[in-house]
Scaffold this motif. Sequence first.
Motif, short mmCIF file in Angstrom:
data_model
loop_
_atom_site.label_atom_id
_atom_site.label_comp_id
_atom_site.label_asym_id
_atom_site.label_seq_id
_atom_site.Cartn_x
_atom_site.Cartn_y
_atom_site.Cartn_z
N ASN A 122 15.24 -9.23 -15.20
CA ASN A 122 15.50 -8.85 -13.81
C ASN A 122 15.30 -10.08 -12.94
OD1 ASN A 122 15.15 -7.94 -11.09
ND2 ASN A 122 14.70 -5.89 -11.86
N ASP A 123 16.38 -10.50 -12.25
CA ASP A 123 16.29 -11.75 -11.49
C ASP A 123 15.43 -11.63 -10.23
OD1 ASP A 123 17.99 -10.29 -9.88
OD2 ASP A 123 19.60 -11.77 -9.86
N MET A 124 14.98 -10.43 -9.89
CA MET A 124 14.06 -10.31 -8.77
C MET A 124 12.63 -10.65 -9.20
SD MET A 124 15.36 -7.17 -6.37
CE MET A 124 15.40 -5.92 -7.65
N ARG A 125 12.38 -10.61 -10.51
CA ARG A 125 11.04 -10.93 -11.02
C ARG A 125 11.03 -12.17 -11.90
NH1 ARG A 125 11.42 -5.32 -11.78
NH2 ARG A 125 11.81 -5.61 -14.01
N ASN A 126 12.14 -12.47 -12.53
CA ASN A 126 12.22 -13.61 -13.44
C ASN A 126 12.66 -14.84 -12.65
OD1 ASN A 126 13.20 -15.48 -15.47
ND2 ASN A 126 13.03 -13.78 -16.92
N LEU A 127 11.72 -15.75 -12.38
CA LEU A 127 11.98 -16.86 -11.48
C LEU A 127 13.03 -17.85 -12.01
CD1 LEU A 127 8.39 -17.50 -10.06
CD2 LEU A 127 10.15 -15.89 -9.30
N PRO A 128 13.03 -18.20 -13.29
CA PRO A 128 14.10 -19.09 -13.76
C PRO A 128 15.49 -18.49 -13.59
CG PRO A 128 12.26 -19.15 -15.29
CD PRO A 128 11.98 -18.04 -14.33
N LEU A 129 15.62 -17.15 -13.65
CA LEU A 129 16.93 -16.54 -13.40
C LEU A 129 17.38 -16.74 -11.96
CD1 LEU A 129 16.80 -13.16 -15.40
CD2 LEU A 129 18.23 -15.18 -15.87
N GLN A 130 16.41 -16.85 -11.03
CA GLN A 130 16.77 -17.13 -9.64
C GLN A 130 17.32 -18.54 -9.51
OE1 GLN A 130 13.62 -15.98 -6.85
NE2 GLN A 130 13.04 -14.28 -8.20
N ALA A 131 16.79 -19.46 -10.30
CA ALA A 131 17.34 -20.82 -10.31
C ALA A 131 18.76 -20.81 -10.85
CB ALA A 131 16.45 -21.73 -11.16
#
Length: 298
Positions: free
Chosen positions: A181-190
């Motif tokens: 989940n990109d709201m919790r997984n910080l590398p996915l936000q990158a």
Amino acid sequence: MDLSAYFDDSASDTGERNLVFAGLVNRDDAWEKFSVEWSAALAKTPSIGHLKMVEANGLRGQFAGWTRDLRDQKLEDLAEVLDRFRAPWTFDISISRAEYEIHVAPASPRGLSTPYFAITFAAISAVARFLASEGVVTPVRFVFDEQKGVDTNVALFFDYMIENLDSSDRELIKMPIGYGNDMRNLPLQAADMLAWHIRRQREGNEDPTIMRRAQSIRSDTHIEARVPSEMLVRWGAAFSQMLPILQTLKTKGEWQRLQTVVAQAKREGFKPPHGDNAENTLANIREAWDQFRAKTQR
């Protein structure tokens, strides 16, 4: 040295309506340090809970009520974190949704009617091939942003698909692939930031800030790939040859039952025949469908 690749997507609604998968590959210890600083940048006043570039661009969601200047400063703070913990390798893989819908989707079974299966395989194989060519021997853990239902459909045939890769490439893929989940997984936000900027740059956006940021958050070694039109044409033609069978897999119920049969077949050691990716996928569907019909006709 454990490696992880994080991928997110950004879709265009203009022209070919390209879908871009962009990802960053880095050591896990670097990702841990990155996450600490990214979290601090998110919390810096004015704070946001997570980054989604569509929200930032539209000044909505986490950015509702913000000025453009405040938004731009927050993005600069986050981009600086990416720059400090720049991944050794970044990747972007694109596919034309317009061409997929013309050549592949009409003849596809329900679970393969979107381009996510094809582009997920393309992204993973591109990373594995490149890293193998660089002499990397550490298997890579792959994490993609969650897409409703996509993870199950990809998993259905993905391990069969990678059987077509060279052994040196396969050995670099840590299975199973994961979703977060990109709201919790910080590398996915990158990865979301990278995918959005690359997609906007490809669309010809001339905003100098976007252009500069798109370049700064790439690694020095950035690999681009595209699912070629001729591959989509071949997939569509191959699916069309099986149209009577595939048409029966258009409903949600039929596809879910097929998933159950394939999962059972995999547990029993079912392996695909030799051939290219499209032939293997179709052979898998055909054999799984034969098993499905045999079981439901008892």
